[in-house]
Design a protein around this motif. Structure first.
Motif, PDB file in Angstrom:
ATOM      1  N   LYS A 100       0.856  -1.261  -0.030  1.00 32.41           N
ATOM      2  CA  LYS A 100       0.162  -0.078   0.067  1.00 32.41           C
ATOM      3  C   LYS A 100       0.907   1.269   0.157  1.00 32.41           C
ATOM      4  O   LYS A 100       0.414   2.178  -0.603  1.00 32.41           O
ATOM      5  CB  LYS A 100      -0.992  -0.083   1.334  1.00 32.41           C
ATOM      6  N   VAL A 101       1.892   1.379   0.870  1.00 30.44           N
ATOM      7  CA  VAL A 101       2.816   2.280   0.600  1.00 30.44           C
ATOM      8  C   VAL A 101       3.361   2.717  -0.558  1.00 30.44           C
ATOM      9  O   VAL A 101       3.441   3.878  -1.044  1.00 30.44           O
ATOM     10  CB  VAL A 101       4.095   2.230   1.727  1.00 30.44           C
ATOM     11  N   ALA A 103       1.883   2.433  -3.324  1.00 34.58           N
ATOM     12  CA  ALA A 103       0.947   3.035  -4.135  1.00 34.58           C
ATOM     13  C   ALA A 103       0.628   4.476  -3.635  1.00 34.58           C
ATOM     14  O   ALA A 103      -0.503   5.194  -4.206  1.00 34.58           O
ATOM     15  CB  ALA A 103      -0.453   2.066  -3.904  1.00 34.58           C
ATOM     16  N   PHE A 104       1.599   5.026  -2.655  1.00 39.69           N
ATOM     17  CA  PHE A 104       1.058   6.152  -1.877  1.00 39.69           C
ATOM     18  C   PHE A 104       1.021   7.146  -3.115  1.00 39.69           C
ATOM     19  O   PHE A 104      -0.006   8.302  -3.098  1.00 39.69           O
ATOM     20  CB  PHE A 104       2.179   6.487  -1.210  1.00 39.69           C
ATOM     21  N   THR A 105       1.932   7.359  -4.249  1.00 41.43           N
ATOM     22  CA  THR A 105       1.844   8.642  -5.063  1.00 41.43           C
ATOM     23  C   THR A 105       0.732   8.341  -5.903  1.00 41.43           C
ATOM     24  O   THR A 105       0.248   9.277  -6.755  1.00 41.43           O
ATOM     25  CB  THR A 105       2.999   8.544  -5.795  1.00 41.43           C
ATOM     26  N   ARG A 107      -2.383   7.589  -4.762  1.00 44.26           N
ATOM     27  CA  ARG A 107      -3.714   7.395  -4.244  1.00 44.26           C
ATOM     28  C   ARG A 107      -4.750   7.977  -4.620  1.00 44.26           C
ATOM     29  O   ARG A 107      -5.937   7.704  -4.365  1.00 44.26           O
ATOM     30  CB  ARG A 107      -3.152   7.806  -2.672  1.00 44.26           C
ATOM     31  N   TRP A 112      -6.117   1.337  -4.839  1.00 45.00           N
ATOM     32  CA  TRP A 112      -4.546   0.500  -4.832  1.00 45.00           C
ATOM     33  C   TRP A 112      -4.796  -0.964  -4.883  1.00 45.00           C
ATOM     34  O   TRP A 112      -3.957  -1.570  -5.364  1.00 45.00           O
ATOM     35  CB  TRP A 112      -3.808   1.188  -3.505  1.00 45.00           C
TER      36      TRP A 112
ATOM     37  N   TRP B 159      -4.081   7.030   4.766  1.00 50.34           N
ATOM     38  CA  TRP B 159      -2.825   7.309   3.839  1.00 50.34           C
ATOM     39  C   TRP B 159      -1.935   8.007   4.795  1.00 50.34           C
ATOM     40  O   TRP B 159      -0.693   7.750   5.041  1.00 50.34           O
ATOM     41  CB  TRP B 159      -3.144   8.033   2.742  1.00 50.34           C
ATOM     42  N   LEU B 162      -0.604   5.745   7.293  1.00 50.34           N
ATOM     43  CA  LEU B 162       0.427   4.770   6.776  1.00 50.34           C
ATOM     44  C   LEU B 162       1.726   5.367   6.585  1.00 50.34           C
ATOM     45  O   LEU B 162       3.006   4.746   6.725  1.00 50.34           O
ATOM     46  CB  LEU B 162      -0.382   4.166   5.415  1.00 50.34           C
ATOM     47  N   ALA B 166       5.213   4.390   7.895  1.00 52.01           N
ATOM     48  CA  ALA B 166       6.393   3.834   6.892  1.00 52.01           C
ATOM     49  C   ALA B 166       7.644   4.633   7.098  1.00 52.01           C
ATOM     50  O   ALA B 166       8.643   3.956   7.059  1.00 52.01           O
ATOM     51  CB  ALA B 166       5.794   3.761   5.249  1.00 52.01           C
ATOM     52  N   LEU B 177       9.670   5.742  -2.324  1.00 53.64           N
ATOM     53  CA  LEU B 177       8.478   5.540  -3.026  1.00 53.64           C
ATOM     54  C   LEU B 177       7.491   6.962  -3.069  1.00 53.64           C
ATOM     55  O   LEU B 177       6.405   7.123  -3.034  1.00 53.64           O
ATOM     56  CB  LEU B 177       7.538   4.463  -2.175  1.00 53.64           C
ATOM     57  N   GLY B 178       8.351   8.292  -3.002  1.00 50.67           N
ATOM     58  CA  GLY B 178       7.745   9.455  -3.125  1.00 50.67           C
ATOM     59  C   GLY B 178       7.234  10.070  -1.960  1.00 50.67           C
ATOM     60  O   GLY B 178       6.409  10.986  -1.879  1.00 50.67           O
ATOM     61  N   LEU B 179       7.315   9.366  -0.804  1.00 47.58           N
ATOM     62  CA  LEU B 179       7.256   9.935   0.594  1.00 47.58           C
ATOM     63  C   LEU B 179       8.389  10.616   1.060  1.00 47.58           C
ATOM     64  O   LEU B 179       9.318  10.038   1.890  1.00 47.58           O
ATOM     65  CB  LEU B 179       6.824   9.014   1.504  1.00 47.58           C
TER      66      LEU B 179
END
Lengths: 233, 287
Positions: A100-101, A103-105, A107, A112, B159, B162, B166, B177-179
Motif C-alpha cells: 500500500k505504501v 501506491a502512495f503517489t 492514491r 490501490w 494514507w 500509513l 512507513a 516511494l515518493g514519501l
C-alpha cells in the motif's frame, strides 16, 4: 522521420559528496522496454547513479531525462522508481501495508487494491503472507516484496540496486524468473545495477561497466557480460 | 470498593492525557528522529487558547478555534524551524530546547503564573457505592478514550497514518516511494500538535492551569514514550495506563507526596528489564 528523445537519457552526469566524486561524467541511454545492466565493483558509483536517475540525490552536473522531460525530486510520481540495495522493506508493516505504501503517489488516481491484486497474481507467495510482518519474511521474499512495492506505483522505469545481494542461489533463481516474467507481462524498462555479472547476464539485454564513478566499457552483449568479473579488486 | 473504582477512573483519566501527549512525541520522533522538547508547549497552547476563546465566544466555538491555533502554530514551528533540522538530531534537539525556553517565557509574560480555570461541565455522577465523580472528569475520560481510538484507527487505515508508520520504519525506503521526509514530518508535527492541544483543553476543563503545565506534561510524555519504546504508539498507551493507574493508586492508598517517586522508580525498573521499552522491536537509530 521524427527524431524521438530516448526513453531514459543520462548526459554527462556528475554527483559529488563534499570532495568525494561518486559519479563523474556518466552518459547512457536506455530504450523503452529495454533492460540495461550497469555492473561494477563496490564503490564504483552504481548506487549513486541509480539514486541520481530517480531524483534521490542532488546532481552536481549533467542531466537526467525521462522521455525528454528532466527528472527531479518528483521522479517517483513520474514513474521512475528505485528499489534500494538490501531490500529495505518496512519491517514492522505487514506485506499488504508495504504494498500500500508503494501506491502512495497513486492514491488519488484509483483504488490501490486493483494493483495489489495484480501483484498477488504475479507473486502468489506474497498473497499467502499478506498479513505477516515484512521483517519476518526470508531474504528472497523480501526482495520480491521490495520490487512489488515499487511496482505498486505503476513505474515506467525500474532501477534495481543489487537485487541479488545476500540471496541464496535458490532465491536468486526465483528473483530472476520473476523479473523475466515481469518484462514479458508489463514491458517495464529496467536499469539493473549489479555486481553479480552472471545474474546480470541472465536478465539484461546489454550492459556497461563502471569503475570509480566513470564508464569503463560500453555496449557489452549478454555473453560478454556473463564472461567478465568485476569483483572488488 | 467504590473508592477503588473512583481511584481507577482518575488513573484512567490521567492515562488518557499522558497518552495524547506521549503519542505526539513518539510519532514525531519516529518520523523525524527529533526529540521535541517544545512539544509540551502545545498542551499550554491548547489550554490557554480554550480559556481565552471561551470567555470571548463561548465554549462551543472555542474548541475548534483553539484547535486551529494549535494547528497553525504547529505548522509554523515546523516550516520555519524543525524542517531544517531533519537528519541532524542534535540540531533538532537544540532548536526544540531553545523554542521551549522562548515559549515558556512568552507564555509567562502573556498569561502570568496565576492559575486559571477553563470552562467546566457542572454536576457530579454518583458511582456505585456512593462516591461522586465530577462530570467534567467523565467528559475528559470519554474524550481522550475516543481520540486515542480514532488516532489508533487512523494510524492503521488512512494514507497519512500509513505514511507516518512507513517513514518511522525506514525513512530512506519511504523516500524512494515518493514519501518525502519533509512532507511526512509536517504530518507528524500537525498530528502531534492537535493531540497535545486536546490534552491541554481537557486539563483546563478539570483543573486550574498555569503556563507550567506544558513542561510537567512534557516530562510525563517522555516517560511514557520511553517506557513504551520510542516510536511505538501501542507502547505509549500501555505505558500511560501503567503510569496513570500506579500514580492514582499510590497517591490514594500510600502517600500522595511520594507519587512521583513510585512512578519514576517504576520507569527505572521497566527500563532495567526492557532497555528498549515495552514495545520496541528494533534498535532506535538516532540521526
Amino acid at each position: 522521420m521524427t527524431i524521438e528523445a530516448p526513453f531514459l537519457s543520462v548526459r554527462r552526469l556528475s554527483v559529488t559528496f563534499g570532495k568525494a566524486i561518486a559519479v563523474a561524467d556518466i552518459s547512457l541511454d536506455v530504450a523503452e522496454g529495454e533492460c540495461v545492466a550497469v555492473v561494477g565493483a563496490n564503490g564504483a558509483g552504481k548506487s549513486t547513479l541509480g539514486k541520481a536517475v530517480t531524483g534521490l540525490v542532488h546532481v552536481s552536473g549533467g542531466s537526467v531525462e525521462l522521455t525528454g522531460q528532466p527528472v527531479g525530486a518528483d521522479a517517483a510520481r513520474r514513474g521512475a522508481l528505485y528499489v534500494p540495495e538490501g531490500r529495505m522493506v518496512f519491517p514492522q508493516l505487514t506485506v499488504e501495508e508495504n504494498l500500500k505504501v508503494g501506491a502512495f503517489t497513486q492514491r488519488r488516481l484509483g483504488d490501490w487494491r486493483t494493483q495489489r491484486d495484480v501483484m498477488y497474481d504475479l507473486v502468489p507467495r506474497l498473497a499467502e503472507r499478506a498479513r505477516v510482518r515484512a521483517g519476518l519474511l526470508s531474504g528472497g521474499e523480501q526482495q520480491l516484496l521490495a520490487i512489488a512495492r515499487a511496482l505498486m506505483a505503476r513505474p515506467r522505469l525500474l532501477v534495481l540496486d543489487e537485487p541479488s545481494l545476500g540471496l541464496s542461489p535458490t532465491a536468486i533463481t526465483t528473483v530472476t524468473r520473476f523479473l523475466g516474467q515481469l518484462r514479458v507481462d508489463t514491458g517495464v524498462t529496467i536499469l539493473l545495477l549489479e555486481q553479480n555479472t552472471a545474474f546480470a547476464a541472465r536478465l539484461a539485454d546489454r550492459g556497461l561497466v563502471v569503475s570509480l564513478g566513470r564508464v569503463e566499457r560500453t555496449s557489452l552483449t549478454q555473453t560478454q557480460l556473463g564472461a567478465i568479473s568485476v569483483a572488488t579488486e | 470498593m467504590s473508592e477503588l473504582l473512583l481511584t481507577l477512573l482518575l488513573g484512567i483519566m490521567q492515562a488518557g492525557l499522558y497518552t495524547l501527549v506521549g503519542l505526539g512525541l513518539t510519532i514525531t520522533f519516529g518520523v523525524t528522529h527529533i526529540l521535541n522538547f517544545a512539544h509540551g508547549e502545545f498542551v499550554t497552547i491548547g489550554a490557554f487558547a480554550l480559556i481565552g476563546f471561551s470567555t470571548m465566544v463561548g465554549t462551543a466555538a472555542a474548541i475548534p478555534l483553539a484547535l486551529l491555533v494549535a494547528v497553525a502554530l504547529g505548522a509554523l514551528v515546523y516550516l520555519l524551524g524543525f524542517v531544517f533540522t531533519i537528519g541532524n538530531h542534535l540540531q533538532g534537539l537544540a532548536f526544540s530546547l531553545g523554542l521551549l525556553l522562548f515559549t515558556e517565557n512568552i507564555f509567562l509574560e502573556l498569561f502570568s503564573s496565576i492559575p486559571r480555570n477553563g470552562p467546566r461541565v457542572d454536576g457530579t455522577l454518583a458511582l456505585l457505592g456512593g462516591e461522586q465523580i465530577a462530570w467534567s472528569r467523565v467528559v475528559v475520560i470519554i474524550t481522550t478514550a475516543a481520540l486515542v481510538t480514532v488516532a489508533a484507527i487512523a494510524l492503521k487505515r488512512t494514507w497519512v497514518g500509513l505514511a507516518l508508520r512507513a517513514t518511522g520504519d525506514d525513512r530512506f525506503a519511504a523516500s524512494t516511494l515518493g514519501l518525502s521526509a519533509k512532507r511526512v514530518g509536517l504530518y507528524a508535527f500537525l498530528v502531534a500538535a492537535v493531540l497535545a492541544a486536546v490534552a491541554g483543553m481537557c486539563i483546563a476543563s478539570v483543573s486550574p492551569v498555569t503556563p507550567a503545565i506544558g513542561v510537567s506534561y512534557l516530562l510525563t510524555g517522555f516517560v511514557v514514550a520511553i517506557i513504551g519504546g520510542l516510536g511505538s504508539p501501542e507502547g505509549v498507551l500501555m505505558a500511560a495506563l501503567l503510569l496513570g493507574i500506579v500514580e492514582a493508586l499510590t497517591s490514594r492508598y500510600i502517600d500522595p507526596s511520594m507519587t512521583s517517586v513510585y512512578t519514576y522508580s517504576l520507569m527505572v525498573v521497566v527500563l532495567l528489564a526492557l532497555p528498549q521499552g515495552l514495545f520496541n522491536r528494533k534498535v532506535v537509530r538516532a540521526g
